[in-house]
Write an enzyme that holds these catalytic residues in place. Sequence first.
Site, PDB file in Angstrom:
ATOM      1  N   MET A 156     -17.944 -32.589  21.992  1.00 53.73           N
ATOM      2  CA  MET A 156     -17.812 -33.659  22.982  1.00 53.73           C
ATOM      3  C   MET A 156     -17.579 -34.992  22.292  1.00 53.73           C
ATOM      4  O   MET A 156     -18.322 -35.958  22.445  1.00 53.73           O
ATOM      5  CB  MET A 156     -19.057 -33.716  23.876  1.00 53.73           C
ATOM      6  CG  MET A 156     -18.941 -34.636  25.092  1.00 53.73           C
ATOM      7  SD  MET A 156     -17.650 -34.154  26.227  1.00 53.73           S
ATOM      8  CE  MET A 156     -18.616 -33.529  27.603  1.00 53.73           C
ATOM      9  N   GLY A 157     -16.515 -35.024  21.461  1.00 57.80           N
ATOM     10  CA  GLY A 157     -16.056 -36.296  20.922  1.00 57.80           C
ATOM     11  C   GLY A 157     -15.156 -36.969  21.940  1.00 57.80           C
ATOM     12  O   GLY A 157     -15.268 -36.719  23.151  1.00 57.80           O
ATOM     13  N   ILE A 159     -11.918 -36.566  22.489  1.00 56.68           N
ATOM     14  CA  ILE A 159     -11.054 -35.612  23.183  1.00 56.68           C
ATOM     15  C   ILE A 159     -11.867 -34.801  24.188  1.00 56.68           C
ATOM     16  O   ILE A 159     -11.463 -34.640  25.349  1.00 56.68           O
ATOM     17  CB  ILE A 159     -10.346 -34.687  22.184  1.00 56.68           C
ATOM     18  CG1 ILE A 159      -9.336 -35.482  21.352  1.00 56.68           C
ATOM     19  CG2 ILE A 159      -9.648 -33.530  22.904  1.00 56.68           C
ATOM     20  CD1 ILE A 159      -8.716 -34.706  20.209  1.00 56.68           C
ATOM     21  N   SER A 240      -8.400 -27.092  19.145  1.00 62.09           N
ATOM     22  CA  SER A 240      -8.955 -27.699  17.928  1.00 62.09           C
ATOM     23  C   SER A 240      -8.167 -27.245  16.701  1.00 62.09           C
ATOM     24  O   SER A 240      -7.163 -27.853  16.338  1.00 62.09           O
ATOM     25  CB  SER A 240     -10.443 -27.385  17.801  1.00 62.09           C
ATOM     26  OG  SER A 240     -10.677 -25.981  17.857  1.00 62.09           O
ATOM     27  N   ARG A 241      -8.589 -26.171  16.069  1.00 66.97           N
ATOM     28  CA  ARG A 241      -7.892 -25.571  14.931  1.00 66.97           C
ATOM     29  C   ARG A 241      -8.037 -24.059  15.027  1.00 66.97           C
ATOM     30  O   ARG A 241      -9.049 -23.541  15.506  1.00 66.97           O
ATOM     31  CB  ARG A 241      -8.481 -26.059  13.602  1.00 66.97           C
ATOM     32  CG  ARG A 241      -8.117 -27.491  13.230  1.00 66.97           C
ATOM     33  CD  ARG A 241      -6.643 -27.620  12.883  1.00 66.97           C
ATOM     34  NE  ARG A 241      -6.301 -28.925  12.337  1.00 66.97           N
ATOM     35  CZ  ARG A 241      -5.942 -29.970  13.066  1.00 66.97           C
ATOM     36  NH1 ARG A 241      -5.911 -29.876  14.396  1.00 66.97           N
ATOM     37  NH2 ARG A 241      -5.618 -31.119  12.484  1.00 66.97           N
ATOM     38  N   GLU A 270       0.168 -20.969  11.428  1.00 68.69           N
ATOM     39  CA  GLU A 270       1.087 -21.450  12.451  1.00 68.69           C
ATOM     40  C   GLU A 270       2.499 -21.521  11.872  1.00 68.69           C
ATOM     41  O   GLU A 270       2.706 -22.244  10.888  1.00 68.69           O
ATOM     42  CB  GLU A 270       0.651 -22.833  12.960  1.00 68.69           C
ATOM     43  CG  GLU A 270      -0.667 -22.781  13.700  1.00 68.69           C
ATOM     44  CD  GLU A 270      -1.223 -24.152  14.046  1.00 68.69           C
ATOM     45  OE1 GLU A 270      -2.193 -24.204  14.828  1.00 68.69           O
ATOM     46  OE2 GLU A 270      -0.715 -25.177  13.516  1.00 68.69           O
ATOM     47  N   HIS A 289       0.908 -25.624  18.724  1.00 67.07           N
ATOM     48  CA  HIS A 289       0.192 -26.808  18.231  1.00 67.07           C
ATOM     49  C   HIS A 289       0.944 -28.079  18.642  1.00 67.07           C
ATOM     50  O   HIS A 289       1.332 -28.899  17.807  1.00 67.07           O
ATOM     51  CB  HIS A 289       0.022 -26.745  16.706  1.00 67.07           C
ATOM     52  CG  HIS A 289      -1.121 -27.605  16.219  1.00 67.07           C
ATOM     53  ND1 HIS A 289      -1.775 -27.363  15.037  1.00 67.07           N
ATOM     54  CD2 HIS A 289      -1.709 -28.710  16.747  1.00 67.07           C
ATOM     55  CE1 HIS A 289      -2.726 -28.268  14.859  1.00 67.07           C
ATOM     56  NE2 HIS A 289      -2.697 -29.095  15.891  1.00 67.07           N
TER      57      HIS A 289
END
Length: 325
Positions: A156-157, A159, A240-241, A270, A289
């Site tokens: 919960m930053g 973004i 995210s990643r 990717e 991405h």
Amino acid sequence: MEDNPWALISEVGEQGYIEDVTDIMTQHFRIISHRDFLQNPPLHAPKIQAILVWNACPPTEPSLLTSLPALKVVANGGVGIDHLDVPYISSLGVKVTNTPGVVSDATADMAMGLLLASARKIVEGHQVSVDPKTTHIPQCLMGYEVTGSTLGIIGMGDIGHKIARRSKGFDMKILYHNRRKRSVEDEEAVGATYCESMDDLLRRSDFVMLAVNLTPETTGLISRRELSLMKPTATLVNVSRGLVVDQDALVEALQSGTIRAAALDVTHPEPLPRDHPLLRLPNVIITPHVGTNTYTTTRRMVQTMVDNALAAVNGQSIPNEVKPK
């Protein structure tokens, strides 16, 4: 222009920066592509004061960094810096920067787009609609309700909080798990409830949204055990990643019905190898991405990179410096 400092970039074109942003860089820097740099490193190396990293390119390997005696800053486009060895770069006396804030809205929009596309089978509906063999619309193309469902946000930053803001518009019940509990004001702004236990969030959520930075602690954060805790009707959304999720475990969970679906803007690597099983599963949506890929956000990112790099080159206070932990 002749007096502008030199910056090393990846390239302009399909594999690098879009043409529309080159004016931002060339206004303040003389840019040279990595490919052109490699044609004659001894000639170019002494001039380079900044590296503008886009999509992890140019790769900031020690061999490159140590060959640039005038280098003052590595300015990264995007928030995630998992591809940069910040302690090592800093040990060379070189600053590291990123672009927080400017990417949040576009990424949050993409997160909700993936969630909605998966829940309402938008991709499948499009395929049916354009298929030349379609003579009638199948009524079995049923989706899952988003309005009133429970969204669990892990990370919960900025973004994550913007995703929650958008979700509130769908009357979703919002749970979140984070390293630190947000302020009461932040929680009330989006109607979010803190889950100290990630396991609790996984058990209760209809949609699980991953919005964390990639760190040693978050690598493999979602694996077999975590997926087994989710509802069989749940969807995993990852913006995210790729390495945050154990992809082998995800394939198993999707094949076995442990969870209903996944919507991914990130994978590892990717792109995925063309024979990867995730590409053949009907209950997966994958985008390449592109969470930040809007013209407005891209220009803002490049402008922020340039502002950061200029500040470092000129010995000024750097707006978005990333310091080693």
